[in-house]
Design a protein around this motif. Sequence first.
Motif: not given
Length: 124
Positions: A116-117, A113, A119-124
């Motif tokens: 995942r967070e 988790q 990775r998602e934070g990096r692409f926002r």
Amino acid sequence: MSLTAADLEELKSRLRERAVSLRKEMESKLDEATGEAHDAGARGDSGDRSFAAAESEVDAGEAQRDQSELGAIERTLARIEEGSYGVCIECGADIPLERLRAQPLASRCTRCQSAREAREGRFR
């Protein structure tokens, strides 16, 4: 570590209670939004109608969030029934009971988790 039958029953009970609560909240919000829209349209000026429309949008957003959580609860209960609950969907490791008690909807171990967070934070 596998979850015991008692652990699963405790978590299922909590999930079901939350589902009942969400359904009641959604019903209440729908009744409230319908009543407010009717009242504002029947006797209000354009400011009242604008306020009622904005409030109705907020209620709709909250209902959508509740519906999303309700769907997650239903998917989690299905995972319990099929025997895949408590196992990380990414790495297959057991999810600790403490994490499941804190976040019964968790489908990933803390490590997956967190990754995942990140990775998602990096692409926002």
